[in-house]
Design a protein around this motif. Structure first.
Motif, short mmCIF file in Angstrom:
data_model
loop_
_atom_site.label_atom_id
_atom_site.label_comp_id
_atom_site.label_asym_id
_atom_site.label_seq_id
_atom_site.Cartn_x
_atom_site.Cartn_y
_atom_site.Cartn_z
N GLY A 38 45.99 81.73 4.72
CA GLY A 38 46.92 81.27 3.70
C GLY A 38 47.44 82.41 2.83
O GLY A 38 48.62 82.46 2.47
N SER A 39 46.54 83.33 2.48
CA SER A 39 46.96 84.47 1.66
C SER A 39 47.96 85.35 2.41
O SER A 39 48.93 85.85 1.82
N ILE A 40 47.70 85.55 3.71
CA ILE A 40 48.61 86.38 4.51
C ILE A 40 49.98 85.73 4.65
O ILE A 40 51.02 86.38 4.50
N VAL A 41 49.99 84.43 4.92
CA VAL A 41 51.28 83.72 5.06
C VAL A 41 52.06 83.76 3.76
O VAL A 41 53.28 83.97 3.74
N GLN A 42 51.37 83.57 2.65
CA GLN A 42 52.05 83.56 1.35
C GLN A 42 52.59 84.95 1.00
O GLN A 42 53.67 85.07 0.40
N GLY A 43 51.86 86.00 1.39
CA GLY A 43 52.28 87.34 1.01
C GLY A 43 53.22 88.01 2.00
O GLY A 43 54.12 88.75 1.60
N ILE A 44 53.02 87.77 3.31
CA ILE A 44 53.79 88.48 4.34
C ILE A 44 54.63 87.54 5.18
O ILE A 44 55.73 87.87 5.62
N GLY A 45 54.11 86.34 5.42
CA GLY A 45 54.78 85.41 6.32
C GLY A 45 53.97 85.22 7.59
O GLY A 45 52.94 85.87 7.81
N TYR A 46 54.44 84.32 8.44
CA TYR A 46 53.69 83.99 9.66
C TYR A 46 53.46 85.19 10.58
O TYR A 46 52.37 85.32 11.16
N PRO A 47 54.42 86.10 10.77
CA PRO A 47 54.15 87.25 11.66
C PRO A 47 52.94 88.08 11.22
O PRO A 47 52.27 88.70 12.04
N GLY A 48 52.65 88.05 9.92
CA GLY A 48 51.49 88.79 9.43
C GLY A 48 50.19 88.30 10.02
O GLY A 48 49.23 89.07 10.17
N LEU A 49 50.11 86.99 10.35
CA LEU A 49 48.89 86.46 10.96
C LEU A 49 48.66 87.08 12.33
O LEU A 49 47.51 87.35 12.71
N GLY A 50 49.72 87.30 13.09
CA GLY A 50 49.57 87.92 14.40
C GLY A 50 49.03 89.34 14.29
O GLY A 50 48.14 89.75 15.04
N TRP A 51 49.57 90.12 13.31
CA TRP A 51 49.10 91.49 13.15
C TRP A 51 47.70 91.53 12.57
O TRP A 51 46.90 92.41 12.92
N ALA A 52 47.36 90.58 11.70
CA ALA A 52 45.98 90.51 11.20
C ALA A 52 45.00 90.21 12.33
O ALA A 52 43.90 90.77 12.39
N ALA A 53 45.41 89.35 13.25
CA ALA A 53 44.57 89.05 14.41
C ALA A 53 44.35 90.30 15.26
O ALA A 53 43.26 90.50 15.81
N CYS A 54 45.36 91.16 15.34
CA CYS A 54 45.22 92.41 16.10
C CYS A 54 44.19 93.33 15.45
O CYS A 54 43.39 93.99 16.14
N VAL A 55 44.21 93.40 14.12
CA VAL A 55 43.23 94.25 13.42
C VAL A 55 41.82 93.74 13.65
O VAL A 55 40.90 94.53 13.95
N ILE A 56 41.62 92.43 13.52
CA ILE A 56 40.29 91.85 13.74
C ILE A 56 39.86 92.05 15.19
O ILE A 56 38.69 92.32 15.48
N THR A 57 40.81 91.93 16.11
CA THR A 57 40.51 92.16 17.53
C THR A 57 40.05 93.60 17.76
O THR A 57 39.13 93.85 18.54
N GLY A 58 40.68 94.54 17.07
CA GLY A 58 40.26 95.94 17.20
C GLY A 58 38.81 96.13 16.80
O GLY A 58 38.05 96.84 17.47
N ILE A 59 38.40 95.48 15.71
CA ILE A 59 37.01 95.56 15.27
C ILE A 59 36.08 94.95 16.32
O ILE A 59 35.01 95.49 16.63
N ALA A 60 36.50 93.82 16.91
CA ALA A 60 35.68 93.16 17.92
C ALA A 60 35.51 94.04 19.16
O ALA A 60 34.41 94.14 19.73
N ILE A 61 36.58 94.68 19.60
CA ILE A 61 36.51 95.52 20.80
C ILE A 61 35.62 96.74 20.56
O ILE A 61 34.81 97.12 21.42
N VAL A 62 35.74 97.35 19.39
CA VAL A 62 34.85 98.47 19.07
C VAL A 62 33.40 98.01 19.08
O VAL A 62 32.51 98.71 19.58
N SER A 63 33.15 96.82 18.56
CA SER A 63 31.78 96.29 18.52
C SER A 63 31.22 96.07 19.92
O SER A 63 30.07 96.42 20.19
N ILE A 64 32.02 95.51 20.82
CA ILE A 64 31.51 95.25 22.17
C ILE A 64 31.30 96.55 22.92
O ILE A 64 30.38 96.67 23.75
#
Length: 451
Positions: free
Chosen positions: A398-424
């Motif tokens: 909700g914070s991302i949508v309010q501040g950046i818009g819906y495309p921001g959710l896609g890029w936020a998912a990419c950042v979290i995915t990067g953390i997950a891949i480094v972890s695995i």
């Protein structure tokens, strides 16, 4: 307290049925686990063998417990909708009420998981679901008009504590089975079947009978799980060595690789909660219409029937490390499509596959986690891993949508995915390092998992 060999000698040296092969291995293994006198009698009589995580009855109980413990996740859209439409809560108030349940479940799981082998499993599991059933029944008894919000929040907190506790014991017992991967995949398949049935029938019951039927049906499911847990919770050997040694192996350190797997699961669940919370909204805002969005959600329900069973079938064909990299990467790609597509078909396909990606990957990670930490404590924290994302994801999204818009959710998912891949990848590093330090121990793991 008796060692396994003494138990057999003292109680007639009777042959234990083949169903308890896993139990025999645990008792005879290098850790030389101990057996209570009562358990020794049951072992000699073969009673325990009929109630292990690998017996048909034990699997049925654990699968039922898994479905009952995650029924709240299935009911979430109807749950929040009922609080807003029929109890006249504001969206913020409804979200806070459900978050209280999820956060209570998180706290209970965090408390129980490290103590999985030191608490009375049957009593705690049955009591937890019993508390959850009572809490939801009391919520269903509240009047639709002029209900006490504080009282309903209290019932949600009590229900979350009970469910988090019981589900931790169920997942911990799954982790102590002979094949945790397959059992967890089967449980997810059963959850998919239940979800499809639940979402097809319960909305009609809410409209035709009463909105309180939602909470009473959830209470009924948890009550059934409580009875099954009380009667048939599978026997899991205590992870406590002989008292004379003065040690408690249940306090042994969890391997570093296991912690990184927990991090991957939490990242994927955070992505799922953050993205899925806005799948319906972004579809409507992009002009796909209510019927189009609902069609995508119905397709999602059918698709979710298959990832658990498919993961169980592919257990020996895919590396968990490979799946652990591909799963988060697939999540990021699907999230980018969902929030950036202006055409309906790419949106619908990505939305219908998004949750299945997490389910398929989690089954492989659950199996790997159970093999790395054989005490069952790490997998017992599965509810906590799931609830962390569920608590944080919607608010973060909700914070991302309010501040950046819906495309921001896609890029936020990419950042979290990067953390997950480094972890695995760190999981793979620690497993390879363990192989060089003690090559005899993890050979079974490295041949089928790392490569």
């Amino acid at each position: 307290m008796l060692l396994y060999e003494d138990a057999i000698e003292n109680y007639g040296n009777r042959k234990i049925p083949k169903q308890s092969t896993r139990l025999q291995q645990e008792m005879r293994g290098p850790k030389r686990r101990v057996v209570t006198t009562q358990d020794a009698r049951l072992m000699a009589q073969g009673d325990i063998a009929m109630c292990t995580p690998d017996s048909i009855s034990g699997k049925a109980v654990l699968v039922t417990a898994h479905v009952a413990g995650l029924i709240d996740m299935v009911a979430l859209p109807l749950w929040i909708g009922a609080l807003i439409q029929y109890y006249h809560y504001s969206p913020e108030q409804a979200g806070l009420t459900v978050t209280i349940f999820l956060f209570a479940a998180l706290l209970a799981s965090l408390f129980v998981a490290p103590r999985f082998n030191r608490l009375p499993k049957r009593l705690a599991a049955a009591g937890g679901y019993g508390l959850g059933a009572l809490a939801f029944f009391l919520i269903g008894q509240q009047p639709l008009e002029n209900s006490n919000p504080q009282l309903i929040m209290l019932f949600h907190a009590l229900g979350g504590l009970g469910v988090g506790c019981a589900l931790s014991f169920a997942h911990g017992a799954m982790g102590r089975s002979a094949n945790p991967h397959r059992l967890f995949g089967t449980a997810h398949f059963a959850l998919g079947v239940f979800a499809l049935t639940f979402l097809s029938l319960v909305p009609q019951a809410i409209q035709q009978v009463s909105p309180t039927m939602l909470f009473k049906i959830i209470a009924a499911g948890m009550f059934i799980a409580s009875i099954m847990m009380a009667i048939g919770f599978p026997y899991v050997a205590d992870d406590t060595p002989a008292r004379q040694s003065g040690r408690n192996s249940s306090r042994a350190k969890i391997p570093p690789a296991a912690w990184f797997i927990i991090g991957v699961v939490m990242c994927m669940q955070l992505n799922q909660a953050m993205v899925f919370s806005f799948v319906e909204r972004v579809g409507a805002d992009h002009g796909f219409g209510i019927s189009g969005v609902n069609a995508a959600l119905i397709a999602l329900g059918f698709v979710n029937l298959f990832p658990g069973g498919l993961a169980a079938l592919l257990q020996n064909r895919l590396s968990p490390i490979l799946v652990g990299v591909a799963g988060p990467l697939g999540q990021a790609i699907l999230a980018l499509i969902i929030f950036n597509s202006t055409d309906y078909l790419p949106y619908a396909v990505a939305a219908s596959l998004f949750v299945a990606m997490a389910i398929f990957t989690h089954v492989f990670l659950f199996g790997l986690l159970a093999r790395l930490d054989t005490s069952g404590r790490a997998v017992a924290a599965t509810p906590a891993m799931l609830m962390v994302g569920s608590c944080i994801g919607p608010a973060l999204g909700g914070s991302i949508v309010q501040g950046i818009g819906y495309p921001g959710l896609g890029w936020a998912a990419c950042v979290i995915t990067g953390i997950a891949i480094v972890s695995i990848l760190l999981v793979r590093h620690h497993m390879l390092r363990a192989t060089t330090v003690a090559p005899a121990t993890p050979q079974i793991l490295t041949e089928s998992i790392i490569e």
